[in-house]
Design a protein around this motif. Structure first.
Motif, PDB file in Angstrom:
ATOM      1  N   UNK A 142       0.824  -1.210   0.000  1.00 55.52           N
ATOM      2  CA  UNK A 142       0.000   0.000   0.000  1.00 55.52           C
ATOM      3  C   UNK A 142       0.857   1.259   0.000  1.00 55.52           C
ATOM      4  N   UNK A 143       2.013   1.198   0.642  1.00 59.18           N
ATOM      5  CA  UNK A 143       2.895   2.366   0.653  1.00 59.18           C
ATOM      6  C   UNK A 143       3.388   2.693  -0.751  1.00 59.18           C
ATOM      7  N   UNK A 144       3.484   1.665  -1.600  1.00 57.91           N
ATOM      8  CA  UNK A 144       3.858   1.906  -2.983  1.00 57.91           C
ATOM      9  C   UNK A 144       2.684   2.319  -3.849  1.00 57.91           C
ATOM     10  N   UNK A 145       1.487   1.832  -3.518  1.00 56.78           N
ATOM     11  CA  UNK A 145       0.305   2.150  -4.325  1.00 56.78           C
ATOM     12  C   UNK A 145      -0.260   3.535  -4.047  1.00 56.78           C
ATOM     13  N   UNK A 146      -0.259   3.951  -2.771  1.00 57.69           N
ATOM     14  CA  UNK A 146      -0.966   5.179  -2.385  1.00 57.69           C
ATOM     15  C   UNK A 146      -0.496   6.411  -3.168  1.00 57.69           C
ATOM     16  N   UNK A 147       0.818   6.609  -3.411  1.00 59.20           N
ATOM     17  CA  UNK A 147       1.214   7.793  -4.192  1.00 59.20           C
ATOM     18  C   UNK A 147       0.648   7.793  -5.611  1.00 59.20           C
ATOM     19  N   UNK A 148       0.432   6.616  -6.198  1.00 59.72           N
ATOM     20  CA  UNK A 148      -0.122   6.529  -7.553  1.00 59.72           C
ATOM     21  C   UNK A 148      -1.647   6.643  -7.544  1.00 59.72           C
ATOM     22  N   UNK A 149      -2.264   6.248  -6.426  1.00 59.36           N
ATOM     23  CA  UNK A 149      -3.724   6.216  -6.320  1.00 59.36           C
ATOM     24  C   UNK A 149      -4.141   6.969  -5.056  1.00 59.36           C
ATOM     25  N   UNK A 150      -3.940   8.283  -5.021  1.00 58.55           N
ATOM     26  CA  UNK A 150      -4.132   9.033  -3.772  1.00 58.55           C
ATOM     27  C   UNK A 150      -5.558   9.012  -3.242  1.00 58.55           C
TER      28      UNK A 150
END
Length: 397
Positions: free
Chosen positions: A39-47
């Motif tokens: 999730x730490x990698x996904x959140x910046x792409x999918x705010x």
């Protein structure tokens, strides 16, 4: 209704992250940490995306919404799950129905294959892409699971390099994303700093004992581990023993097992957590089989791997393994680089003998450090970025 998605090469366009929902399920603390890394990698792409399902406090840091407490699923042991089966199955069915109605962009199962693979199979059959992180250890036991995995998983994320070929040969889309733990542990270990942090003399002879974090592990391993410590003290009175405890319940169980075995005379410093510091401070580690063995290897420390369990479980499980090793360092090196003592062999005298070699054989210690350093580099990737990139590809972002 959307057409079924057979694998990760079929993508669905998404207008923006505000329109996006991704479901996840973790069934125990290790899966919570694993999913949080993703999730730490996904959140910046999918705010603005909605992350929801079943998870714990680590996932919650990234805005994850858990519909059930994760500990509702946390059951370990072949026999322990039986009395909880109906409750867990009910949660699985309820989550399935919710996701079939919602149709998220994808579902991500964080380890916990007994629960997640069955759920993934139903979701994938309905056209919802599924990602499983991490690959079940079909190379160690229950290889027949690959048939279920083929039906259940749109894309597999694996943490060991050799696993890619296994899934690729089976026709399962796969990405090697590195092992998250390799990023948490420094390649170079500062043993002196760890000892200072724990209030230990820098020239002390330190043994860390790690009988496990689960109640069942503490129940069966503690007496043998502490009994080995007593025997080691007879050989070297200068030894200092430390033991990290995962929580207050674990501390109380450990003390109870020590008292029942009549081993209160063995002086052991119990730590609140701090497992990495306890390993870094050690000259050698006596460790229960499991992920902790990889932690010890990444800290470049000599170790003895041991494990005891209920006799009936042992009789059942001992026939399922495909390899002569159960410890991750030995599996990755494809040989017994460190000793493994299981069930009846995990007696205090045998554990003490094996630990003594780990403490006193200087050439062996040097060789282990070199091999474990090479292992560390082979597992080191930016797992947050790599795993997030694989998921984004699955959902067409």
């Amino acid at each position: 209704m959307r057409a079924p998605c057979a694998n990760s090469s079929i993508r669905r366009p998404v207008a923006s992250s505000a329109d996006l929902a991704i479901a996840l399920a973790a069934g125990e603390p290790s899966g919570d940490v694993l999913a949080a890394r993703l999730l730490s990698g996904l959140r910046p792409h999918l705010p603005d995306a909605r992350f929801h399902g079943i998870g714990g406090p680590a996932m919650a840091q990234y805005g994850f919404e858990s519909h059930w407490p994760m500990d509702k699923l946390t059951v370990r042991g072949l026999l322990a799950v039986i009395p909880r089966y109906r409750e867990i199955k009910g949660i699985q069915n309820a989550l399935r129905d919710q996701l079939l109605a919602e149709r998220p962009a994808c579902f991500i199962g964080a380890d916990y294959p007994g629960f997640n693979l069955g759920l993934e199979m139903q979701l994938k059959a309905a056209g919802i892409p599924t990602v499983h992180y991490i690959g079940p250890q079909i190379w160690a036991w229950r290889g027949g699971r690959i048939k279920k995995i083929i039906k259940a998983v749109s894309h597999m994320l694996v943490v060991f390099p050799f696993e890619e070929e296994i899934y690729r040969k089976a026709g399962v889309p796969v990405s090697y994303v590195g092992h998250p733990m390799a990023e948490l542990v420094p390649v170079t270990i500062d043993e002196g700093a760890a000892r200072r942090q724990l209030g230990l003399p820098e020239d002390a002879n330190v043994v860390t004992i790690m009988p496990g974090s689960r109640m069942s592990e503490l129940k069966y391993n503690t007496a043998a581990f502490v009994g080995a410590a007593r025997l080691l003290l007879k050989r070297d009175r200068s030894l200092r023993f430390i033991a990290p405890m995962a929580g207050e319940r674990q501390r109380q169980m450990f003390l109870q097992m020590v008292e029942q075995a009549g081993l209160q005379d063995v002086e052991i410093t119990l730590l609140d957590g701090q497992s990495h510091t306890a390993i870094a401070a050690a000259d050698a580690v006596l460790v229960a089989s499991g992920t902790a063995t990889l932690e010890v290897a990444l800290h470049k420390k000599p170790m003895v791997i041991a494990y005891k369990m209920m006799a009936l479980e042992w009789q059942i499980l001992r026939h399922f393994g495909y390899q002569p090793w159960i410890g991750l360092p030995n599996i990755l090196e494809r040989e017994f680089v460190v000793p493994e003592l299981l069930q009846d062999d995990a007696s205090p005298d045998k554990l003490a003998d094996a630990m003594w070699k780990q403490l006193t054989d200087a050439p062996h210690r040097l060789q282990l450090a070199e091999r474990f350093t090479a292992m560390h580099h082979s597992l080191l990737r930016n797992s947050a970025q790599e795993s997030a990139a694989a998921v984004l590809k699955v959902i067409g972002k």
